[in-house]
Structures are given as C-alpha cells and as structure tokens.
Design a protein around this motif. Structure first.
Motif, PDB file in Angstrom:
ATOM      1  N   LEU A 176       0.828  -1.203   0.000  1.00 42.61           N
ATOM      2  CA  LEU A 176       0.000   0.000   0.000  1.00 42.61           C
ATOM      3  C   LEU A 176       0.862   1.254   0.000  1.00 42.61           C
ATOM      4  O   LEU A 176       0.511   2.266  -0.608  1.00 42.61           O
ATOM      5  CB  LEU A 176      -0.926  -0.007   1.222  1.00 42.61           C
ATOM      6  CG  LEU A 176      -2.043  -1.055   1.213  1.00 42.61           C
ATOM      7  CD1 LEU A 176      -2.840  -0.996   2.505  1.00 42.61           C
ATOM      8  CD2 LEU A 176      -2.951  -0.851   0.012  1.00 42.61           C
ATOM      9  N   ALA A 177       2.007   1.196   0.688  1.00 41.24           N
ATOM     10  CA  ALA A 177       2.926   2.342   0.692  1.00 41.24           C
ATOM     11  C   ALA A 177       3.424   2.616  -0.719  1.00 41.24           C
ATOM     12  O   ALA A 177       3.576   3.784  -1.121  1.00 41.24           O
ATOM     13  CB  ALA A 177       4.099   2.073   1.628  1.00 41.24           C
ATOM     14  N   THR A 178       3.662   1.567  -1.495  1.00 41.53           N
ATOM     15  CA  THR A 178       4.101   1.729  -2.882  1.00 41.53           C
ATOM     16  C   THR A 178       3.012   2.389  -3.723  1.00 41.53           C
ATOM     17  O   THR A 178       3.281   3.281  -4.539  1.00 41.53           O
ATOM     18  CB  THR A 178       4.472   0.367  -3.486  1.00 41.53           C
ATOM     19  OG1 THR A 178       5.510  -0.234  -2.705  1.00 41.53           O
ATOM     20  CG2 THR A 178       4.944   0.518  -4.915  1.00 41.53           C
ATOM     21  N   ARG A 179       1.767   1.971  -3.523  1.00 37.65           N
ATOM     22  CA  ARG A 179       0.649   2.566  -4.264  1.00 37.65           C
ATOM     23  C   ARG A 179       0.463   4.032  -3.908  1.00 37.65           C
ATOM     24  O   ARG A 179       0.245   4.878  -4.781  1.00 37.65           O
ATOM     25  CB  ARG A 179      -0.633   1.779  -3.982  1.00 37.65           C
ATOM     26  CG  ARG A 179      -0.645   0.362  -4.554  1.00 37.65           C
ATOM     27  CD  ARG A 179      -1.908  -0.375  -4.154  1.00 37.65           C
ATOM     28  NE  ARG A 179      -3.102   0.348  -4.562  1.00 37.65           N
ATOM     29  CZ  ARG A 179      -4.338  -0.011  -4.199  1.00 37.65           C
ATOM     30  NH1 ARG A 179      -4.518  -1.078  -3.419  1.00 37.65           N
ATOM     31  NH2 ARG A 179      -5.380   0.673  -4.623  1.00 37.65           N
ATOM     32  N   ILE A 180       0.553   4.339  -2.608  1.00 40.33           N
ATOM     33  CA  ILE A 180       0.407   5.725  -2.176  1.00 40.33           C
ATOM     34  C   ILE A 180       1.552   6.577  -2.721  1.00 40.33           C
ATOM     35  O   ILE A 180       1.347   7.707  -3.186  1.00 40.33           O
ATOM     36  CB  ILE A 180       0.364   5.796  -0.638  1.00 40.33           C
ATOM     37  CG1 ILE A 180      -0.947   5.190  -0.127  1.00 40.33           C
ATOM     38  CG2 ILE A 180       0.506   7.241  -0.153  1.00 40.33           C
ATOM     39  CD1 ILE A 180      -1.042   5.116   1.385  1.00 40.33           C
ATOM     40  N   ASN A 181       2.755   6.040  -2.678  1.00 37.90           N
ATOM     41  CA  ASN A 181       3.912   6.785  -3.176  1.00 37.90           C
ATOM     42  C   ASN A 181       3.754   7.104  -4.661  1.00 37.90           C
ATOM     43  O   ASN A 181       4.082   8.207  -5.114  1.00 37.90           O
ATOM     44  CB  ASN A 181       5.183   5.976  -2.945  1.00 37.90           C
ATOM     45  CG  ASN A 181       6.431   6.726  -3.356  1.00 37.90           C
ATOM     46  OD1 ASN A 181       6.791   7.736  -2.753  1.00 37.90           O
ATOM     47  ND2 ASN A 181       7.114   6.253  -4.374  1.00 37.90           N
TER      48      ASN A 181
END
Length: 233
Positions: A176-181
């Motif tokens: 999810l951190a990758t998607r948000i980034n």
C-alpha cells in the motif's frame, strides 16, 4: 561454557535462572520499548512533553491491543486548550521539533490527574486502554495535507484520517505504501523515494517534506555573470 570475567555489563533486561540452567527473560527494568523496529525510551518522550509550559504531568505508554501505538496521557496546567484535537495538534508539533517521527505518540488523551499507586508512583495499569479512547482527528491545515489525506483515505479505504496518524498504524504495509507513493508522485510531480513513506509515515511529516522539495524546485538557478568563469572542483 561461559568464561568468568572481571567486567560486567548492565543490559537493562530483567531475567532469572531456571532450575535447568537456562535464563528466562522477564522484561525491561527501564521503560524502553520496541516499535516498528525502533527502540524507544518512553521516559525521553515524557521528559520532552514536560518541557512544554502548559503540561503539568505526562505519561507515555506503548499499547498493542489492536496494533502497536504510542499513547500520551497529559495533565494540563490550565484549560487553555479545549478537546483532544487541539492537544494533539499543539503537542505533536511541539514534539516534532525535538524527536523523530517514530517517537511521536499517535494519540493524546487529556486527564484531570494521572493515576497513582499508594507510594506516589504512576499506576500505568490504571491508564485508560486505547479501545476506550476517542480517536483524535486533526484535519488537514493546507492544500498539500488535504491532497495527501485524499490519497490515503482512497487507498486505505477510510472515511477520515488525521494528519498525525501513522500510515502503518492505519493498516498500511509495503504494498500500500508503494501505491500511495505512486499517487503522490503523480499528484505533486516530484521524484519521491519510496523510503520517504517509512521515514515520514504521517500526513503532517510528508506534507512538510513535499513542501520543502517544491520550494527547492522553484529556486531559480544563478547565471554566471561577466568576469566569472565556471571551474571544475
């Protein structure tokens, strides 16, 4: 075999020998805890809180009933601030000037007094548990924070989010951190490294870093004037 040594080192751990000769770990003698891989001294956070002129008493506890989080219990000297939202905003900003992001409590609770034992020491077991605490929601204060909050609520499937909530305490993980980034890079047109999501896991901290990067991008380059020659160092 363990060789005898004239030097002993104090680790801060509490343990005992079992009848079979093994050592059983019982906990820490101090208030050191571990959160998301970081070792945190709770007394250090409490000491910084007490430096604020409006804080009369403070206690910080690591709760992990649902997910690990730091909770700060605060007794104020006056009723200058009304509500947990104002306390969260003011004290979080204050702590940000002295402590890294991973040491900033996720939640703050106002108490009339800290619970004490008969000997006058803090009774940590009598502090309200997180499930009984109202969640403090501090809304975005500027367009940058509002844009980040919109991305978080969409990706994390949340109705509301506080600018001081930690991404990973809201259920975030590396995917999810990758998607948000990726969404942040598109929104702000900045080359944001993925590690920033772990170094600055709150909306407030992310917005501050993004604003700094935007200002740096807007700085005009200084042209060479007559009489100056570019040299290679």
């Amino acid at each position: 075999p363990i060789l005898p040594s004239p030097t002993l080192y104090k680790t801060g751990d509490r343990a005992r020998y079992r009848p079979n000769g093994t050592i059983e770990f019982l906990g820490r003698l101090d208030q050191q805890v571990k959160l998301r891989g970081f070792r945190i001294e709770l007394g250090e956070i409490e000491a910084i809180l007490l430096q604020h002129p409006e804080v009369k008493a403070a206690a910080v506890v690591l709760h992990s009933s649902n997910h690990p989080q730091l909770v700060a219990y605060v007794v104020l000297k006056s009723s200058l601030w009304e509500g947990n939202e104002k306390v969260t905003s003011v004290l979080s900003d204050f702590l940000q000037t002295c402590l890294p992001d991973y040491m900033i409590p996720s939640r703050f609770l106002l108490l009339d007094a800290l619970p004490l034992l008969p000997n006058g020491k803090l009774n940590r077991r009598a502090l309200p548990v997180p499930d009984a605490l109202p969640r403090s929601i501090v809304p975005p204060r500027n367009p940058t924070e509002a844009s980040i909050a919109a991305i978080w609520t969409d990706v994390l499937k949340l109705e509301t989010v506080s600018i001081y909530d930690s991404l990973f305490e809201l259920g975030g993980h590396s995917l999810l951190a990758t998607r948000i980034n990726s969404r942040l890079r598109q929104t702000f047109q900045l080359d944001l490294p993925l590690r920033l999501m772990f170094e600055k896991p709150t909306i407030a901290a992310l917005a501050e870093r993004i604003t700094t990067m935007q200002l740096a991008r807007q700085q005009p380059s200084v042209p060479l004037t007559a009489g100056h020659k570019e040299i290679e160092l």
